[in-house]
Design a protein around this motif. Structure first.
Motif, mmCIF file in Angstrom:
data_model
loop_
_atom_site.group_PDB
_atom_site.id
_atom_site.type_symbol
_atom_site.label_atom_id
_atom_site.label_comp_id
_atom_site.label_asym_id
_atom_site.label_seq_id
_atom_site.Cartn_x
_atom_site.Cartn_y
_atom_site.Cartn_z
ATOM 1 N N VAL A 36 0.801 -1.230 0.000
ATOM 2 C CA VAL A 36 0.000 0.000 0.000
ATOM 3 C C VAL A 36 0.833 1.279 0.000
ATOM 4 O O VAL A 36 0.440 2.275 -0.586
ATOM 5 N N THR A 37 1.977 1.265 0.665
ATOM 6 C CA THR A 37 2.698 2.524 0.824
ATOM 7 C C THR A 37 4.065 2.514 0.145
ATOM 8 O O THR A 37 4.954 3.265 0.526
ATOM 9 N N ALA A 39 4.520 1.822 -3.649
ATOM 10 C CA ALA A 39 4.571 2.026 -5.105
ATOM 11 C C ALA A 39 5.112 3.415 -5.462
ATOM 12 O O ALA A 39 5.997 3.551 -6.311
ATOM 13 N N GLN A 40 4.599 4.431 -4.779
ATOM 14 C CA GLN A 40 5.016 5.794 -5.102
ATOM 15 C C GLN A 40 6.476 6.028 -4.709
ATOM 16 O O GLN A 40 7.160 6.872 -5.296
ATOM 17 N N GLN A 83 -2.253 -3.373 -7.397
ATOM 18 C CA GLN A 83 -1.338 -2.907 -6.360
ATOM 19 C C GLN A 83 -0.384 -4.028 -5.925
ATOM 20 O O GLN A 83 0.817 -3.812 -5.766
ATOM 21 N N LYS A 86 2.071 -4.707 -8.666
ATOM 22 C CA LYS A 86 3.061 -3.629 -8.713
ATOM 23 C C LYS A 86 4.203 -3.925 -7.733
ATOM 24 O O LYS A 86 5.369 -3.711 -8.044
ATOM 25 N N THR A 147 5.026 7.645 2.709
ATOM 26 C CA THR A 147 5.618 7.091 1.495
ATOM 27 C C THR A 147 6.822 7.894 0.984
ATOM 28 O O THR A 147 7.788 7.313 0.487
#
Ligand code: SF4
Lengths: 467, 196
Positions: A36-37, A39-40, A83, A86, A147
């Motif tokens: 959840v935190t 990818a970016q 997600q 990814k 993130t």
């Protein structure tokens, strides 16, 4: 020499650079990664054409958005599926160790790190998740980051931070049978409030801590964030070393002896100082249950909902459909949940199974029991716990965050009331319109049988065993 | 990051304490892997109430939020900051903020201004009774409204980054050689991971 507490010692050992008026450049030893935190943060690396500073200080797994049904490989939610994919792609591209489903080490980040022995005393540990303080149970400074900061740690192995204040929370006395670390930390939060430790790192000390297992210590440290603390930790001792010995990433041979000597040196000096100290005697403590919509709104199970006239409490009571002066005991339930990084470890499965053994849960209750990791699941299976739990009418599921946060398939339906071994009872936390009562796994299991909120104490004998 | 020196505009009075990150952005919107698209879901649980302050059209794109103590408590999700920024909010004034939220805000040029409770209460009053326009001057660390000037503190480093549009990661990377030296020593003295 200046007397130091363990927080000072671990912090100071990680300062790469400290300039006047600037935050410290703090070295980070271990960073947990989930879908959840992250990818970016990986995107940041790509944008800036940077590699991961040290891939071996990272460990990734999937937990938050995955299903916990048997055929969990099939993710119906397209966004969640993307997600998870990814994270698979990112960890492959950047060569980050990744424990995927069926690796035998997949699970909730905060359960997996310790169980692999990556979580060690004296470390700095971060994760894009606020319950990272769990790892403090080993004497590490462990805290949640956003993130962007995850990206900083990926790229530089460091982050920028000002030193938090320090706080000592001393738990004195001994628990009565059936009262647990979960109840102790809920009591702390009820006493000091959800912002009570803002800006502080807590060291937990006292007789009640010394006798706690590592699992219980993790439960305690886990909820440090719920009173606003940056982190919470416990000095390492024999229990810590016994737990770590033989784990996959734990040192061996000479390195083990060297490690123990270093870890022992981290203990707080006698006569050291803290910015704040709080003492809580647990001898008379009863099991705790939350009544409202934040973890501070919690009482002992034999108490009634307090009269509080502020808007926050009124809104909370409206939402949870309870009223002032009402006893929390006997409140009728629809759902029960044991799991999460707070209470999804093997001890939690054991106590749940022991209470459910040869009994049936109330007919109107749906009860999910979700192990924190594949390791916990395997061990529960070995010990015969899964069968016991399933025979009671509860449902033992696959590892993940599950019903803790309402972002995967497991949600408490709107208007339903759930007793839950998790850490947050925010409005809608377990699903839009859901009502959550936080409690220990023992309280959850006992309540699932009764169909309403009850104390588990009757299940325990004087020796603290479940008869 | 874009340099920010001044923030000026209408202040939104959101008179509630302990607004948590699940309220700011519920978990069901966190499956996205992009950094945008969260603004439309910001405060969605509160927006179902027609009286909720952000449902008033005059506050759409208002750049300043005034709110109660312990804003941003709960999860580490930076999505909360991204969602707020997407609403056009560039500064938040409150008696206190939760730590992780405050850290995340810094990484995104969201300016958090701490003021004593009585000052915040007065700002609520003013903003609720008529349209309150605030001028925030980052360099001088002042807030101006009507004839009043309030002062606030910002960390020296954050202010430097903000007014020069600098980024923390650039700062870290400029020290990477130091970091490498440090980590080298650590491995022989105080880190015992069995890397196999
Ligand atoms: S179990 Fe709950 S609190 Fe723990 S990491 Fe998962 S979502 Fe967060």
């Amino acid at each position: 020499m200046k007397k130091e507490n363990i927080i000072d010692k671990v912090w100071n050992a990680h300062i790469v650079q400290q300039k006047q008026g600037h935050p410290a450049i703090l070295a980070i030893d271990f960073c947990l990664v989930h879908e959840v935190t992250s990818a970016q943060a990986f995107d940041t690396l790509r944008e800036r054409k940077l590699p991961v500073f040290d891939t071996k200080s990272l460990l990734a797994t999937v937990d938050h958005s995955i299903p916990t049904r048997k055929n969990r490989h099939e993710i119906f939610d397209e966004m969640a599926k993307a997600q998870v994919q990814k994270l698979r792609d990112n960890t492959k591209e950047f060569n980050v160790p990744f424990y995927d489903m069926d690796s035998s080490h997949q699970g909730i980040v905060h359960v997996v790190g310790p169980e692999l022995g990556m979580t060690q005393p004296g470390m700095t540990i971060v994760c894009g998740d606020s319950h990272t303080a769990t790892h403090g149970a080993f004497g590490a400074i462990a805290f949640g980051i956003g993130t962007s900061t995850v990206g900083h740690v990926f790229a530089s192995g460091c982050l920028l931070m000002n030193k938090p204040k320090t706080m000592q929370v001393e738990f004195t006395g001994e628990f009565q049978p059936g009262v647990t670390a979960k109840d102790a930390v809920m009591k702390l939060i009820a006493n000091i409030g959800i912002g009570g430790a803002n800006g502080h790192i807590i060291e937990y000390t006292g007789s009640a801590i010394e006798s706690m297992s590592m699992e219980a210590r993790m439960t305690l440290c886990n909820m440090s964030i719920e009173c606003g603390a940056v982190a919470g930790l416990i000095a390492p001792d024999k229990a810590t070393y016994d737990y770590l010995k033989g784990k996959k990433y734990a040192p061996t041979g000479d390195s083990w002896n060297k490690a123990i000597a270093y870890w022992e040196s981290l203990k707080s000096d006698s006569d050291c100082c803290y910015d704040k100290t709080i003492i809580i005697d647990v001898s008379d403590l009863n099991p705790m249950v939350s009544w409202g919509t934040n973890p501070q709104q919690a009482i002992e199970i034999n108490q009634t909902i307090p009269k509080n006239t502020d808007d926050m409490s009124k809104n909370a009571l409206d939402y949870v459909k309870l009223s002032i002066n009402q006893p929390i005991k006997d409140t009728k339930l629809d759902w029960a949940f044991v799991g999460s990084c707070t209470n999804g470890r093997i001890e939690d499965m054991r106590v749940t199974a022991a209470i459910l053994k040869d009994k049936k849960i109330a007919e109107h209750i749906t009860f999910y029991v979700v192990p924190g990791s594949e390791q916990v699941m395997a061990q529960a299976d070995d010990e015969g716990l899964i069968d016991i739990i399933n025979s009671s009418g509860a449902e033992f599921r696959m590892p993940g965050c599950s019903m803790c946060l309402g972002m995967n398939d497991d949600k408490v339906p709107a208007g339903s009331r759930c007793i839950s071994s998790t850490n947050r009872n925010f409005v809608g936390r377990q699903g839009t319109g859901s009502i959550t009562h936080l409690a220990s796994p023992a309280t959850v299991a006992a309540s699932a049988i009764a169909g309403k909120i009850v104390s588990p104490i009757a299940y325990f004998n004087q020796a603290g065993e479940i008869a | 990051m874009k340099a920010i020196k001044k923030i000026q505009g209408i202040a939104i009075p959101m008179n509630m304490t302990d607004i948590d990150t699940d309220i700011i952005i519920p978990a069901q919107y966190l499956t996205s892997t992009s950094q945008t698209g969260y603004g439309q879901h910001a405060f969605s649980r509160l927006k179902s109430d027609p009286d909720f302050v952000l449902n008033q059209s005059k506050y759409s794109q208002a750049p300043i939020l005034i709110t109660g103590a312990n804003f941003g408590c709960g999860s580490s999700r930076e999505h909360a900051v991204w969602a707020i920024k997407e609403l056009g909010i560039n500064a938040i004034i409150a008696p206190s903020f939760a730590d992780i939220f405050a850290n995340n805000a810094k990484k995104n040029g969201l300016v958090l201004i701490q003021q004593p409770q009585d000052v915040v209460d007065k700002l609520f009053n003013d903003a609720e009774s008529s349209e309150l326009i605030l001028k925030i001057d980052i360099e001088n660390q002042t807030i101006q409204y009507y004839e009043n000037t309030l002062e606030f503190t910002l960390s020296e480093f954050f202010k430097h980054c903000l007014i020069n549009g600098l980024d923390e990661l650039d700062y870290l990377m400029s020290n990477i050689d130091n970091i490498k030296d440090f980590k080298q020593k650590q491995v022989s003295n105080s880190l015992f991971i069995n890397r196999q």
